[in-house]
Design a protein around this motif. Sequence first.
Motif, PDB file in Angstrom:
ATOM      1  N   THR A  78       0.371  19.668  -4.670  1.00 51.52           N
ATOM      2  CA  THR A  78       1.087  20.410  -3.637  1.00 51.52           C
ATOM      3  C   THR A  78       1.540  19.501  -2.497  1.00 51.52           C
ATOM      4  OG1 THR A  78      -0.999  20.954  -2.564  1.00 51.52           O
ATOM      5  CG2 THR A  78      -0.096  22.568  -4.128  1.00 51.52           C
ATOM      6  N   ALA A  79       0.940  18.343  -2.372  1.00 50.25           N
ATOM      7  CA  ALA A  79       1.308  17.406  -1.300  1.00 50.25           C
ATOM      8  C   ALA A  79       2.365  16.407  -1.768  1.00 50.25           C
ATOM      9  CB  ALA A  79       0.069  16.655  -0.816  1.00 50.25           C
ATOM     10  N   GLU A  80       2.886  16.587  -2.997  1.00 50.24           N
ATOM     11  CA  GLU A  80       3.823  15.611  -3.556  1.00 50.24           C
ATOM     12  C   GLU A  80       5.033  15.386  -2.647  1.00 50.24           C
ATOM     13  OE1 GLU A  80       6.790  15.308  -7.361  1.00 50.24           O
ATOM     14  OE2 GLU A  80       4.847  16.230  -7.661  1.00 50.24           O
ATOM     15  N   GLY A  81       5.655  16.447  -2.170  1.00 51.49           N
ATOM     16  CA  GLY A  81       6.827  16.303  -1.299  1.00 51.49           C
ATOM     17  C   GLY A  81       6.517  15.541  -0.029  1.00 51.49           C
ATOM     18  N   PRO A  82       5.517  15.972   0.739  1.00 52.54           N
ATOM     19  CA  PRO A  82       5.187  15.239   1.969  1.00 52.54           C
ATOM     20  C   PRO A  82       4.750  13.799   1.714  1.00 52.54           C
ATOM     21  CG  PRO A  82       4.240  17.441   2.034  1.00 52.54           C
ATOM     22  CD  PRO A  82       4.795  17.245   0.650  1.00 52.54           C
ATOM     23  N   ILE A  83       4.029  13.569   0.625  1.00 50.31           N
ATOM     24  CA  ILE A  83       3.604  12.198   0.305  1.00 50.31           C
ATOM     25  C   ILE A  83       4.828  11.342   0.001  1.00 50.31           C
ATOM     26  CG2 ILE A  83       2.420  10.764  -1.405  1.00 50.31           C
ATOM     27  CD1 ILE A  83       0.283  12.975  -1.554  1.00 50.31           C
ATOM     28  N   ARG A  84       5.742  11.879  -0.791  1.00 46.07           N
ATOM     29  CA  ARG A  84       6.963  11.137  -1.132  1.00 46.07           C
ATOM     30  C   ARG A  84       7.757  10.828   0.134  1.00 46.07           C
ATOM     31  NH1 ARG A  84       9.535  14.396  -4.881  1.00 46.07           N
ATOM     32  NH2 ARG A  84       8.184  13.522  -6.456  1.00 46.07           N
ATOM     33  N   GLU A  85       7.877  11.815   1.030  1.00 48.71           N
ATOM     34  CA  GLU A  85       8.599  11.597   2.284  1.00 48.71           C
ATOM     35  C   GLU A  85       7.919  10.534   3.145  1.00 48.71           C
ATOM     36  OE1 GLU A  85       9.252  15.275   4.344  1.00 48.71           O
ATOM     37  OE2 GLU A  85      10.039  16.234   2.534  1.00 48.71           O
ATOM     38  N   ALA A  86       6.605  10.585   3.216  1.00 52.04           N
ATOM     39  CA  ALA A  86       5.870   9.599   4.006  1.00 52.04           C
ATOM     40  C   ALA A  86       6.063   8.201   3.428  1.00 52.04           C
ATOM     41  CB  ALA A  86       4.387   9.953   4.059  1.00 52.04           C
ATOM     42  N   LYS A  87       6.000   8.087   2.094  1.00 50.64           N
ATOM     43  CA  LYS A  87       6.207   6.779   1.456  1.00 50.64           C
ATOM     44  C   LYS A  87       7.620   6.281   1.702  1.00 50.64           C
ATOM     45  CE  LYS A  87       2.804   7.191  -2.208  1.00 50.64           C
ATOM     46  NZ  LYS A  87       2.598   7.270  -3.658  1.00 50.64           N
ATOM     47  N   ALA A  88       8.600   7.176   1.656  1.00 48.97           N
ATOM     48  CA  ALA A  88       9.986   6.787   1.909  1.00 48.97           C
ATOM     49  C   ALA A  88      10.151   6.273   3.336  1.00 48.97           C
ATOM     50  CB  ALA A  88      10.925   7.958   1.648  1.00 48.97           C
ATOM     51  N   LYS A  89       9.478   6.910   4.283  1.00 47.54           N
ATOM     52  CA  LYS A  89       9.558   6.459   5.680  1.00 47.54           C
ATOM     53  C   LYS A  89       8.915   5.087   5.848  1.00 47.54           C
ATOM     54  CE  LYS A  89       9.887  10.925   7.950  1.00 47.54           C
ATOM     55  NZ  LYS A  89       9.264  11.885   8.858  1.00 47.54           N
ATOM     56  N   VAL A  90       7.790   4.887   5.189  1.00 50.64           N
ATOM     57  CA  VAL A  90       7.108   3.581   5.270  1.00 50.64           C
ATOM     58  C   VAL A  90       8.002   2.499   4.669  1.00 50.64           C
ATOM     59  CG1 VAL A  90       5.159   2.248   4.357  1.00 50.64           C
ATOM     60  CG2 VAL A  90       4.767   4.512   5.344  1.00 50.64           C
ATOM     61  N   LEU A  91       8.620   2.786   3.518  1.00 44.91           N
ATOM     62  CA  LEU A  91       9.494   1.808   2.874  1.00 44.91           C
ATOM     63  C   LEU A  91      10.723   1.530   3.732  1.00 44.91           C
ATOM     64  CD1 LEU A  91      10.018   0.014   0.451  1.00 44.91           C
ATOM     65  CD2 LEU A  91      11.091   1.974  -0.687  1.00 44.91           C
ATOM     66  N   GLU A  92      11.307   2.563   4.327  1.00 46.53           N
ATOM     67  CA  GLU A  92      12.467   2.375   5.195  1.00 46.53           C
ATOM     68  C   GLU A  92      12.099   1.512   6.401  1.00 46.53           C
ATOM     69  OE1 GLU A  92      16.027   2.305   7.187  1.00 46.53           O
ATOM     70  OE2 GLU A  92      15.614   2.759   5.086  1.00 46.53           O
ATOM     71  N   ARG A  93      10.937   1.753   6.964  1.00 42.08           N
ATOM     72  CA  ARG A  93      10.482   0.951   8.112  1.00 42.08           C
ATOM     73  C   ARG A  93      10.273  -0.504   7.701  1.00 42.08           C
ATOM     74  NH1 ARG A  93       5.403   2.730  11.893  1.00 42.08           N
ATOM     75  NH2 ARG A  93       5.782   1.234  13.536  1.00 42.08           N
ATOM     76  N   ALA A  94       9.697  -0.712   6.523  1.00 46.95           N
ATOM     77  CA  ALA A  94       9.506  -2.077   6.015  1.00 46.95           C
ATOM     78  C   ALA A  94      10.849  -2.758   5.799  1.00 46.95           C
ATOM     79  CB  ALA A  94       8.708  -2.051   4.718  1.00 46.95           C
ATOM     80  N   ASN A  95      11.825  -2.028   5.279  1.00 51.66           N
ATOM     81  CA  ASN A  95      13.162  -2.597   5.080  1.00 51.66           C
ATOM     82  C   ASN A  95      13.815  -2.956   6.403  1.00 51.66           C
ATOM     83  OD1 ASN A  95      14.354  -2.876   2.314  1.00 51.66           O
ATOM     84  ND2 ASN A  95      13.387  -0.882   2.097  1.00 51.66           N
ATOM     85  N   ARG A  96      13.654  -2.104   7.400  1.00 49.98           N
ATOM     86  CA  ARG A  96      14.225  -2.419   8.713  1.00 49.98           C
ATOM     87  C   ARG A  96      13.607  -3.683   9.294  1.00 49.98           C
ATOM     88  NH1 ARG A  96      14.518   2.994  12.235  1.00 49.98           N
ATOM     89  NH2 ARG A  96      12.688   3.587  11.066  1.00 49.98           N
TER      90      ARG A  96
END
Length: 150
Positions: free
Chosen positions: A71-89
């Motif tokens: 049930t946490a798949e969506g929020p986990i995916r979003e959190a991982k995407a934010k972490v990856l975007e921050r790392a890319n920046r």
Amino acid sequence: MTSPYTRGDSFSGGASREHIKRALVEYGATDVLFSQRENRSAIAFKGDGRQFRIVVPLPQSDGTTVIPRDTAEGPIREAKAKVLERANRRFWHALALSIDAKLAAVGAGVATLELEFLAHVVLPGNRTVIDELEPVIASAYRSGRQPSFD
């Protein structure tokens, strides 16, 4: 403690790439191109009678998997995407700072463009200096013997 500015969090990856391109063009580089294949990005340009290609690995996700029907798949995916975007920046900002420093050294007469970007000089055959030298250096360290550059 570092601020978001010094970490590079306040710059998008695109803004940092645009900064890199502008800095290279202001120096006098031509044919500045960015490309991406899988998890690697490349910056190619010409300057001072040479061709250069900087190939860098892009930040990747941590590779953890999400259990199906979690049930946490969506929020986990979003959190991982934010972490990856921050790392890319942060990554693109750091690369922009590095290139700025190299161009500043060249502009001040401390070094030449070829010296600052020597590893990235494209040789005949379309390989860079570092492509050619990495195996030679690794072999020298394994063997403990001076490499031959005949």
